[in-house]
Design a protein around this motif. Structure first.
Motif, PDB file in Angstrom:
ATOM      1  N   ASN A 276       0.816  -1.211   0.000  1.00  0.00           N
ATOM      2  CA  ASN A 276       0.000   0.000   0.000  1.00  0.00           C
ATOM      3  C   ASN A 276       0.850   1.261   0.000  1.00  0.00           C
ATOM      4  OD1 ASN A 276      -3.227  -0.400   1.102  1.00  0.00           O
ATOM      5  ND2 ASN A 276      -1.884  -2.176   1.137  1.00  0.00           N
ATOM      6  N   ALA A 277       0.245   2.331  -0.481  1.00  0.00           N
ATOM      7  CA  ALA A 277       0.837   3.662  -0.366  1.00  0.00           C
ATOM      8  C   ALA A 277       0.190   4.372   0.811  1.00  0.00           C
ATOM      9  CB  ALA A 277       0.608   4.464  -1.648  1.00  0.00           C
ATOM     10  N   THR A 278       1.014   4.951   1.692  1.00  0.00           N
ATOM     11  CA  THR A 278       0.509   5.701   2.842  1.00  0.00           C
ATOM     12  C   THR A 278       1.162   7.079   2.853  1.00  0.00           C
ATOM     13  OG1 THR A 278       2.247   4.968   4.370  1.00  0.00           O
ATOM     14  CG2 THR A 278       0.305   3.562   4.159  1.00  0.00           C
ATOM     15  N   ILE A 279       0.526   8.023   3.517  1.00  0.00           N
ATOM     16  CA  ILE A 279       1.041   9.391   3.588  1.00  0.00           C
ATOM     17  C   ILE A 279       1.673   9.624   4.956  1.00  0.00           C
ATOM     18  CG2 ILE A 279       0.464  11.840   3.468  1.00  0.00           C
ATOM     19  CD1 ILE A 279      -1.807  11.178   1.610  1.00  0.00           C
ATOM     20  N   GLY A 280       2.918  10.068   4.961  1.00  0.00           N
ATOM     21  CA  GLY A 280       3.621  10.345   6.204  1.00  0.00           C
ATOM     22  C   GLY A 280       2.925  11.408   7.025  1.00  0.00           C
ATOM     23  N   ALA A 281       2.915  11.229   8.328  1.00  0.00           N
ATOM     24  CA  ALA A 281       2.166  12.120   9.222  1.00  0.00           C
ATOM     25  C   ALA A 281       2.658  13.561   9.155  1.00  0.00           C
ATOM     26  CB  ALA A 281       2.254  11.610  10.649  1.00  0.00           C
ATOM     27  N   LYS A 282       3.941  13.755   8.852  1.00  0.00           N
ATOM     28  CA  LYS A 282       4.507  15.103   8.901  1.00  0.00           C
ATOM     29  C   LYS A 282       4.716  15.722   7.524  1.00  0.00           C
ATOM     30  CE  LYS A 282       6.851  14.392  13.336  1.00  0.00           C
ATOM     31  NZ  LYS A 282       8.154  14.452  14.072  1.00  0.00           N
ATOM     32  N   THR A 283       4.070  15.176   6.513  1.00  0.00           N
ATOM     33  CA  THR A 283       4.214  15.755   5.184  1.00  0.00           C
ATOM     34  C   THR A 283       3.770  17.214   5.171  1.00  0.00           C
ATOM     35  OG1 THR A 283       3.640  15.564   2.841  1.00  0.00           O
ATOM     36  CG2 THR A 283       1.934  14.976   4.426  1.00  0.00           C
ATOM     37  N   GLU A 284       4.497  18.029   4.449  1.00  0.00           N
ATOM     38  CA  GLU A 284       4.148  19.443   4.315  1.00  0.00           C
ATOM     39  C   GLU A 284       3.397  19.721   3.012  1.00  0.00           C
ATOM     40  OE1 GLU A 284       7.762  21.640   4.724  1.00  0.00           O
ATOM     41  OE2 GLU A 284       8.037  21.116   6.848  1.00  0.00           O
ATOM     42  N   ASN A 285       3.257  18.676   2.186  1.00  0.00           N
ATOM     43  CA  ASN A 285       2.602  18.855   0.886  1.00  0.00           C
ATOM     44  C   ASN A 285       1.564  17.762   0.636  1.00  0.00           C
ATOM     45  OD1 ASN A 285       4.364  21.100  -0.271  1.00  0.00           O
ATOM     46  ND2 ASN A 285       5.922  19.549   0.191  1.00  0.00           N
ATOM     47  N   PRO A 286       0.538  17.679   1.488  1.00  0.00           N
ATOM     48  CA  PRO A 286      -0.434  16.586   1.351  1.00  0.00           C
ATOM     49  C   PRO A 286      -1.164  16.579   0.015  1.00  0.00           C
ATOM     50  CG  PRO A 286      -1.224  18.249   2.894  1.00  0.00           C
ATOM     51  CD  PRO A 286       0.215  18.564   2.630  1.00  0.00           C
ATOM     52  N   ASP A 287      -1.451  17.762  -0.539  1.00  0.00           N
ATOM     53  CA  ASP A 287      -2.159  17.800  -1.818  1.00  0.00           C
ATOM     54  C   ASP A 287      -1.300  17.230  -2.939  1.00  0.00           C
ATOM     55  OD1 ASP A 287      -4.438  18.887  -0.706  1.00  0.00           O
ATOM     56  OD2 ASP A 287      -3.889  20.963  -1.176  1.00  0.00           O
ATOM     57  N   LEU A 288      -0.012  17.524  -2.911  1.00  0.00           N
ATOM     58  CA  LEU A 288       0.895  16.976  -3.909  1.00  0.00           C
ATOM     59  C   LEU A 288       1.003  15.456  -3.764  1.00  0.00           C
ATOM     60  CD1 LEU A 288       3.053  17.101  -6.116  1.00  0.00           C
ATOM     61  CD2 LEU A 288       4.720  17.745  -4.348  1.00  0.00           C
ATOM     62  N   VAL A 289       1.067  14.969  -2.534  1.00  0.00           N
ATOM     63  CA  VAL A 289       1.178  13.531  -2.315  1.00  0.00           C
ATOM     64  C   VAL A 289      -0.096  12.823  -2.773  1.00  0.00           C
ATOM     65  CG1 VAL A 289       1.639  11.710  -0.643  1.00  0.00           C
ATOM     66  CG2 VAL A 289       2.756  13.921  -0.394  1.00  0.00           C
ATOM     67  N   HIS A 290      -1.252  13.405  -2.507  1.00  0.00           N
ATOM     68  CA  HIS A 290      -2.507  12.841  -3.005  1.00  0.00           C
ATOM     69  C   HIS A 290      -2.481  12.769  -4.538  1.00  0.00           C
ATOM     70  CE1 HIS A 290      -4.284  13.459   1.026  1.00  0.00           C
ATOM     71  NE2 HIS A 290      -5.229  12.620   0.621  1.00  0.00           N
ATOM     72  N   LEU A 291      -1.991  13.826  -5.176  1.00  0.00           N
ATOM     73  CA  LEU A 291      -1.919  13.864  -6.631  1.00  0.00           C
ATOM     74  C   LEU A 291      -1.021  12.744  -7.158  1.00  0.00           C
ATOM     75  CD1 LEU A 291      -2.722  15.519  -9.195  1.00  0.00           C
ATOM     76  CD2 LEU A 291      -0.582  16.779  -8.896  1.00  0.00           C
ATOM     77  N   TYR A 292       0.098  12.523  -6.476  1.00  0.00           N
ATOM     78  CA  TYR A 292       1.038  11.487  -6.908  1.00  0.00           C
ATOM     79  C   TYR A 292       0.455  10.093  -6.702  1.00  0.00           C
ATOM     80  CZ  TYR A 292       5.527   9.091  -7.560  1.00  0.00           C
ATOM     81  OH  TYR A 292       6.541   8.281  -8.009  1.00  0.00           O
ATOM     82  N   ILE A 293      -0.200   9.869  -5.568  1.00  0.00           N
ATOM     83  CA  ILE A 293      -0.838   8.572  -5.330  1.00  0.00           C
ATOM     84  C   ILE A 293      -1.885   8.297  -6.407  1.00  0.00           C
ATOM     85  CG2 ILE A 293      -2.383   7.282  -3.800  1.00  0.00           C
ATOM     86  CD1 ILE A 293      -0.954   8.555  -1.432  1.00  0.00           C
TER      87      ILE A 293
END
Length: 363
Positions: A276-293
């Motif tokens: 699975n892909a998960t998002i790190g708790a301390k990411t500063e760019n959640p929208d970018l990470v969502h876009l990449y996922i």
């Protein structure tokens, strides 16, 4: 994938690169609006998941950098994530480990409403996965790739049907059985054979039963192997007729070498890992990470992943971009395949399982 790539595959690959750069389900082409330009996505990943075949197009389209750190084991992955030496924006892990990360607040919920390809996930795969990655109504992980752990049988040597894990204990095949040197998978599979209802939540009494059964198996084993090539070589050389595999790609590789080899999902079920892909708790760019996922779970990228690695994909629409042979090889042609598989979950105690396996090997 091994061997020379024929011209038709090369042309197909070129076409796919064009699709990844231009298709509407990937990053939007031609726009001058790059709100994330200059940003970096720090990824903690397994080998094969962040390949230039699909990463380069995303970086170019959005003006970002995907910085990857690789891990070689489950424990190394967890250690890197938990150390805090680097705040990872995106972490890949088997679904059974998600609870472990979530308990330490190393990951954050994913807003599935931001993933336009979320509805394209294979339904029964998603259903299996959700049981382990959804907590209190929040989704903490999105499936990315998967693989089963079936039996391989040399049909030139084993004429009768093999239908159960009990074949690995059958005196008829003494000295012709090879199985994996892996504590967790050995314990879970033996628990399936013994009929225990939850192979990842065993009592001490059940663990003792597993240990006894594995010790009973030892006289019949030709080899405990630890790597893909080691396992394949045991089958190819004829040293082993029945193999507890590390994945279906071992079987398809042997078949491509000319072996008459069969994949068997025993009646008790076979294990399946879903990364699975998960998002790190301390990411500063959640929208970018969502876009990449969202990009990574698109049918175009998933088709590339299947062809590149031989793993199963999670987007049902990726099948349309594969040949019938490619889809069959990756078990993407039969959605019911998942119904015979048992999810590799987080066990009651890794420590107890490792101790048990070491004691079995020491007998």
């Amino acid at each position: 994938m091994k061997g020379r790539v024929p011209l038709v595959r090369a042309l197909a690959s070129l076409w796919m690169v064009i699709v990844l750069a231009a298709c509407g389900s990937g990053p939007t082409s031609g726009t001058t609006d790059k709100p994330f330009a200059g940003k970096t996505i720090n990824v903690l990943s397994w080998e094969g998941y962040q390949e230039p075949d699909w990463v380069d197009a995303f970086e170019k389209e959005h003006g970002v950098k995907v910085q990857v750190t690789y891990a070689g084991s489950v424990d190394e992955m967890f250690s890197k994530a938990a150390s805090g030496s680097l705040n990872y924006d995106l972490i890949f892990m088997d679904g059974g480990s998600v609870t472990r990360y979530n308990k330490l607040k190393l990951i954050r919920p994913i807003d599935v409403g931001k993933l336009k390809h979320y509805g394209e996930l294979i339904p029964n795969l998603k259903s299996i996965n959700d049981k382990h990655v959804v907590s209190d109504g929040q989704t903490y992980a999105i499936p990315f790739a998967w693989g089963s752990l079936p039996l391989a049988v040399n049909k030139d040597k084993v004429k009768e049907p093999v239908t159960s894990w009990s074949a690995l204990w059958d005196p008829k095949y003494k000295g012709k059985i090879a199985t994996i040197d892996d504590a967790n998978n050995q314990v879970a599979t033996t628990a399936l054979l013994l009929g225990y209802p939850d192979p990842y939540n065993l009592t001490d009494e059940q663990l003792a039963g597993v240990k006894k059964k594995l010790i009973e198996q030892k006289p019949f084993i030709r080899s405990y192997y630890s790597g893909f090539e080691d396992g394949k070589n045991l089958m190819a050389s004829g040293e082993a007729w029945i193999l507890f595999t590390q994945g279906p790609t071992m079987i398809t590789d042997l078949a491509e070498q000319g072996m008459n080899v069969e994949e068997v999902i025993p009646k008790e079920g076979a294990l399946v890992w879903i990364d699975n892909a998960t998002i790190g708790a301390k990411t500063e760019n959640p929208d970018l990470v969502h876009l990449y996922i969202d990009y990574l779970i698109s049918s175009e990228v998933q088709a590339r992943l299947i062809l590149k690695t031989g793993y199963g994909g999670i987007n049902g629409q990726s099948v349309s971009q594969l040949t019938q042979e490619e889809a069959k090889k990756a078990h993407m042609d039969d959605p019911s395949y998942f119904d015979r598989l048992v999810y590799v979950a987080y066990p009651e105690s890794f420590e107890k399982r490792v101790k048990l396996w070491n004691e079995v090997r020491a007998q």
